[in-house]
Design an enzyme around this catalytic site. Sequence first.
Site, PDB file in Angstrom:
ATOM      1  CG  LEU A   1      -1.943  -1.146   1.264  1.00 49.54           C
ATOM      2  CD1 LEU A   1      -2.787  -1.070   2.535  1.00 49.54           C
ATOM      3  CD2 LEU A   1      -2.856  -1.128   0.045  1.00 49.54           C
TER       4      LEU A   1
ATOM      5  CG  ASP B   1       0.934  -2.151   3.689  1.00 43.54           C
ATOM      6  OD1 ASP B   1       1.480  -1.624   2.700  1.00 43.54           O
ATOM      7  OD2 ASP B   1       1.060  -1.704   4.851  1.00 43.54           O
TER       8      ASP B   1
ATOM      9  CG  ASP C   1       4.797  -6.649  11.956  1.00 44.35           C
ATOM     10  OD1 ASP C   1       5.846  -6.281  11.373  1.00 44.35           O
ATOM     11  OD2 ASP C   1       4.628  -6.512  13.182  1.00 44.35           O
TER      12      ASP C   1
ATOM     13  CE1 TYR D   1      14.974   4.669   3.190  1.00 43.36           C
ATOM     14  CE2 TYR D   1      16.521   6.046   2.015  1.00 43.36           C
ATOM     15  CZ  TYR D   1      15.443   5.201   2.010  1.00 43.36           C
ATOM     16  OH  TYR D   1      14.822   4.896   0.821  1.00 43.36           O
TER      17      TYR D   1
HETATM   18  N1  SER Z   1      12.890   9.003  -1.583  1.00 46.62           N
HETATM   19  C1  SER Z   1      13.645   8.459  -0.483  1.00 46.62           C
HETATM   20  C2  SER Z   1      13.680   9.389   0.663  1.00 46.62           C
HETATM   21  O1  SER Z   1      13.641  10.581   0.434  1.00 46.62           O
HETATM   22  C3  SER Z   1      15.042   8.198  -0.920  1.00 46.62           C
HETATM   23  O2  SER Z   1      15.205   6.880  -1.210  1.00 46.62           O
HETATM   24  O3  SER Z   1      13.773   8.939   1.768  1.00 46.62           O
END
Ligand code: SER
Length: 317
Positions: free
Chosen positions: A10, A34, A53, A142
Amino acid sequence: MKRILVTGALGQIGTELVTRLREVYGADNVIATDIRKPEDNAVVNGGPFEILDVTDGKAMIEISKKYNVDTIMHLAALLSAVAEAKPQLAWNINMGGLVNALEAARELNCQFFTPSSIGAFGPSTPKNNTPQDTIQRPETMYGVTKVSGELLCDYYYKKFGVDTRGVRFPGLISYVAPPGGGTTDYAVDIYYEALKKGKYTSYIAKGTYMDMMYMPDAINAIIKLMEADASKLKHRNAFNITAMSFEPEQIAAEIKKHIPEFEMDYDVDPVRQGIAETWPDSIDPSAAMEEWGFKAEYDLAKMTEDMLEKLRAKGIK
Ligand code: SER
């Protein structure tokens, strides 16, 4: 690729990927999953759907077995700005989810796709025309999960023979589902606000270049890579791909060609600006072009025209 399980179905990518996969491979052969199940949703109602999950490895294997899937496309993950706000949660979801998905792929002998990102690069990476193979020392959680993910996918291929494949996506722009909590989201928001209010306040500073791509090109890239002849792939995971690189003034100028009264000002968010500054200005997609024929159709002008037309058709004004 005959029966495909998609996690994070989703999300921004999942919503359009599932729709396309169902058209190409048959609705019953694409199992969308999702963590939530909203009513009145095209992905939920357009074919098999299961709540999953991704941090629950047992459930992931059970659902994969129930539908006897031969392909797993693992999209569920937190994006860069939310990951920076909740780094421990981001590690648990992004890495915990990935290892569970890879384990399911190993057990069922599935082909596997997961996206990496321009976020896998960092401030010591060459900033312009960033090579496929280069320094990767990201400074965001990230980015840490994305580099680790790239390595883990390589490992599952070498150690267990899982057919893992992946790309490094740039910022993705689409009119269907919104992105959630990314650094590049401004390049989506700007179109909605241009139509609704005729103005936009950018949280990304003037002069900050990032790679971007229109969603139809992203979906084509996923399918093309998954269908590619394995013997031609030297890299397999984490192919650099991009369609354009721009800074806020350029996208604003393009929108102005269609909405002449459009105005943009700035209120820079230090967190997202800080993240953007550690990412490349532009990346080099030549390995993807050479190894599996990657090609983008949309540049900034063509994307802007289509975005505005599709958003207007959706009733955004
Ligand atoms: N579009 C993503 C972000 O801004 C980058 O992979 O986190």
